[in-house]
Design an enzyme around this catalytic site. Structure first.
Site, short mmCIF file in Angstrom:
data_model
loop_
_atom_site.label_atom_id
_atom_site.label_comp_id
_atom_site.label_asym_id
_atom_site.label_seq_id
_atom_site.Cartn_x
_atom_site.Cartn_y
_atom_site.Cartn_z
N LYS A 109 4.23 -10.79 33.74
CA LYS A 109 3.13 -10.12 34.44
C LYS A 109 2.52 -9.02 33.57
O LYS A 109 1.31 -8.96 33.38
CB LYS A 109 3.61 -9.50 35.78
CG LYS A 109 4.22 -10.50 36.74
CD LYS A 109 4.66 -9.85 38.04
CE LYS A 109 5.80 -8.84 37.90
NZ LYS A 109 7.07 -9.41 37.40
N ARG A 125 14.00 -8.20 26.13
CA ARG A 125 12.77 -7.39 26.24
C ARG A 125 12.95 -6.02 25.61
O ARG A 125 13.99 -5.38 25.74
CB ARG A 125 12.38 -7.24 27.72
CG ARG A 125 11.23 -6.25 27.91
CD ARG A 125 10.50 -6.44 29.20
NE ARG A 125 11.30 -6.14 30.37
CZ ARG A 125 10.85 -6.30 31.63
NH1 ARG A 125 9.63 -6.78 31.84
NH2 ARG A 125 11.63 -6.01 32.64
N ARG A 147 15.16 -1.28 28.51
CA ARG A 147 15.24 -0.68 29.84
C ARG A 147 16.65 -0.78 30.40
O ARG A 147 17.33 -1.78 30.22
CB ARG A 147 14.27 -1.39 30.79
CG ARG A 147 12.88 -0.78 30.76
CD ARG A 147 11.85 -1.64 31.44
NE ARG A 147 12.23 -2.09 32.77
CZ ARG A 147 11.43 -2.82 33.55
NH1 ARG A 147 10.22 -3.17 33.12
NH2 ARG A 147 11.83 -3.21 34.74
N ARG A 162 18.36 -7.98 40.26
CA ARG A 162 16.91 -8.01 40.42
C ARG A 162 16.41 -9.40 40.79
O ARG A 162 15.47 -9.54 41.57
CB ARG A 162 16.22 -7.53 39.15
CG ARG A 162 16.26 -6.01 39.03
CD ARG A 162 16.06 -5.55 37.63
NE ARG A 162 14.73 -5.78 37.15
CZ ARG A 162 14.43 -6.02 35.87
NH1 ARG A 162 15.39 -6.08 34.97
NH2 ARG A 162 13.19 -6.19 35.52
N ARG A 187 5.69 -5.92 46.75
CA ARG A 187 6.95 -6.61 46.52
C ARG A 187 7.66 -6.92 47.82
O ARG A 187 8.75 -7.50 47.79
CB ARG A 187 7.87 -5.72 45.67
CG ARG A 187 7.85 -6.02 44.19
CD ARG A 187 8.75 -5.02 43.52
NE ARG A 187 9.32 -5.51 42.30
CZ ARG A 187 8.82 -5.25 41.09
NH1 ARG A 187 7.72 -4.57 40.94
NH2 ARG A 187 9.43 -5.71 40.02
P1 ADP Z 1 9.72 -6.09 36.34
O1 ADP Z 1 8.32 -6.38 35.95
O2 ADP Z 1 10.68 -6.29 35.25
O3 ADP Z 1 10.14 -6.69 37.63
P2 ADP Z 1 8.80 -3.45 37.13
O4 ADP Z 1 8.53 -2.60 35.96
O5 ADP Z 1 7.65 -4.05 37.85
O6 ADP Z 1 9.83 -4.55 36.67
O7 ADP Z 1 9.66 -2.64 38.21
C1 ADP Z 1 10.84 -1.99 37.84
C2 ADP Z 1 11.53 -1.43 39.05
O8 ADP Z 1 10.67 -0.46 39.69
C3 ADP Z 1 11.87 -2.43 40.16
O9 ADP Z 1 13.08 -3.10 39.93
C4 ADP Z 1 11.94 -1.49 41.38
O10 ADP Z 1 13.14 -0.75 41.39
C5 ADP Z 1 10.81 -0.51 41.10
N1 ADP Z 1 9.53 -0.97 41.69
C6 ADP Z 1 8.39 -1.28 41.03
N2 ADP Z 1 7.44 -1.67 41.88
C7 ADP Z 1 7.98 -1.61 43.12
C8 ADP Z 1 7.52 -1.91 44.43
N3 ADP Z 1 6.27 -2.37 44.64
N4 ADP Z 1 8.37 -1.72 45.46
C9 ADP Z 1 9.62 -1.25 45.28
N5 ADP Z 1 10.13 -0.96 44.08
C10 ADP Z 1 9.33 -1.14 43.00
P1 ADP Z 2 7.21 -8.83 33.77
O1 ADP Z 2 6.18 -7.75 33.68
O2 ADP Z 2 6.78 -9.96 34.64
O3 ADP Z 2 8.57 -8.34 34.15
P2 ADP Z 2 6.97 -8.97 30.85
O4 ADP Z 2 5.51 -9.17 30.61
O5 ADP Z 2 7.53 -7.65 30.55
O6 ADP Z 2 7.37 -9.47 32.31
O7 ADP Z 2 7.73 -10.07 29.97
C1 ADP Z 2 9.17 -10.15 29.99
C2 ADP Z 2 9.66 -10.47 28.57
O8 ADP Z 2 9.31 -11.80 28.21
C3 ADP Z 2 9.09 -9.58 27.48
O9 ADP Z 2 10.09 -9.39 26.51
C4 ADP Z 2 7.93 -10.40 26.92
O10 ADP Z 2 7.65 -10.10 25.55
C5 ADP Z 2 8.44 -11.83 27.07
N1 ADP Z 2 7.40 -12.82 27.40
C6 ADP Z 2 6.30 -12.63 28.18
N2 ADP Z 2 5.61 -13.79 28.30
C7 ADP Z 2 6.30 -14.73 27.60
C8 ADP Z 2 6.10 -16.14 27.34
N3 ADP Z 2 5.05 -16.80 27.86
N4 ADP Z 2 7.00 -16.77 26.58
C9 ADP Z 2 8.09 -16.11 26.08
N5 ADP Z 2 8.33 -14.79 26.27
C10 ADP Z 2 7.46 -14.11 27.03
#
Ligand code: ADP
Ligand code: ADP
Ligand code: ZN
Length: 220
Positions: A13, A127, A159, A170, A88
């Protein structure tokens, strides 16, 4: 154009959001980035959110609803916005709808980025993040210089919640609390599912094809 990026942790995302932000000049609203910034600055919200986040749990709905209401009222959202990581939960989605209705707005499309669990685990465990919100991967999307952000030259870090115990938690939390939103938005006929297992650039091409429709409607 008002859009939501939906998908499990690690789906890509944030990676796609950076590309969409550049191409369509839409503000990228990442609740995860906003919460991490609050933790770094030791704000009241950051202090409340920290323990939930490090365990991989969701931060309570009421905190997120206040946060998003505030953020969406900023001027840069007038011409459109992109939500990444919000909503979420169903209560968060209901609250969003109320907030938007009050200001005569609506969500045009929900891009549901779909990736299987094995791939998600590989992506999350490799990541590397930057404070600016950019994310890289040690194998799949490595920065030009090891541990240095291509965008802002900041130092990359892993992270806390990308460590193994938090990752499996998660993915479970996603299935229980967030996955029901797929049905929720499908019923509203605004869900568009994208195959997130492809290359970063292929996925972006697919997203552009989907968004072209809405972009045309906007400029008419
Ligand atoms: P990822 O893209 O890896 O899922 P995010 O950076 O979006 O992680 O979110 C990291 C953490 O921040 C989540 O695991 C949660 O603890 C918190 N978080 C982010 N957005 C929300 C939301 N909309 N509602 C509740 N918790 C959230
Ligand atoms: P999210 O915000 O949904 O948690 P991220 O954009 O942070 O996800 O991506 C998660 C991890 O996967 C990062 O290390 C990123 O560089 C890698 N990644 C993202 N898109 C791809 C893809 N299409 N193929 C392989 N690795 C990817
Ligand atoms: Zn950076």
């Amino acid at each position: 154009m008002n859009i939501i990026l939906l998908g499990p942790p690690g789906a890509g995302k944030g990676t796609q959001a950076k590309k969409i932000q550049e191409y369509y000049s839409l503000p990228h609203i990442s609740t995860g980035d906003i919460l991490r910034e609050n933790i770094n600055n030791n704000t009241g919200l950051g202090i409340k959110a920290k323990s939930y986040m490090s365990r991989g749990e969701l931060v309570p709905d009421e905190l997120l609803i206040t946060l998003i209401k505030d953020r969406l009222s900023k001027k840069d959202c007038d011409e459109g916005f992109m939500l990444d990581g919000y909503p979420r939960t169903i209560p968060q989605a209901d609250a969003l709808q109320m907030i938007l209705t009050e200001s005569g707005k609506k969500i045009d499309a929900v891009l549901n980025i779909s990736v299987d669990d094995n791939e998600l685990i590989k992506r999350l465990s490799g990541r590397r993040m930057c404070k600016c919100g950019a994310s890289f991967h040690v194998l799949f999307n490595s920065p030009e210089k090891e541990d240095v952000c291509d965008a802002c030259k900041g130092k990359l870090y892993q992270r806390e919640d990308d460590k193994p115990e938090a990752i499996s938690n998660r993915l479970n939390v996603y299935k229980k609390q967030t996955q029901p939103l797929i049905d929720y938005y499908d019923k509203k006929k605004i869900l568009r599912t994208i195959d997130g297992s492809k290359d970063i650039s292929q996925i972006f091409e697919e997203i552009k094809k989907v968004l072209e429709e809405y972009d045309k409607k906007d400029t008419k």
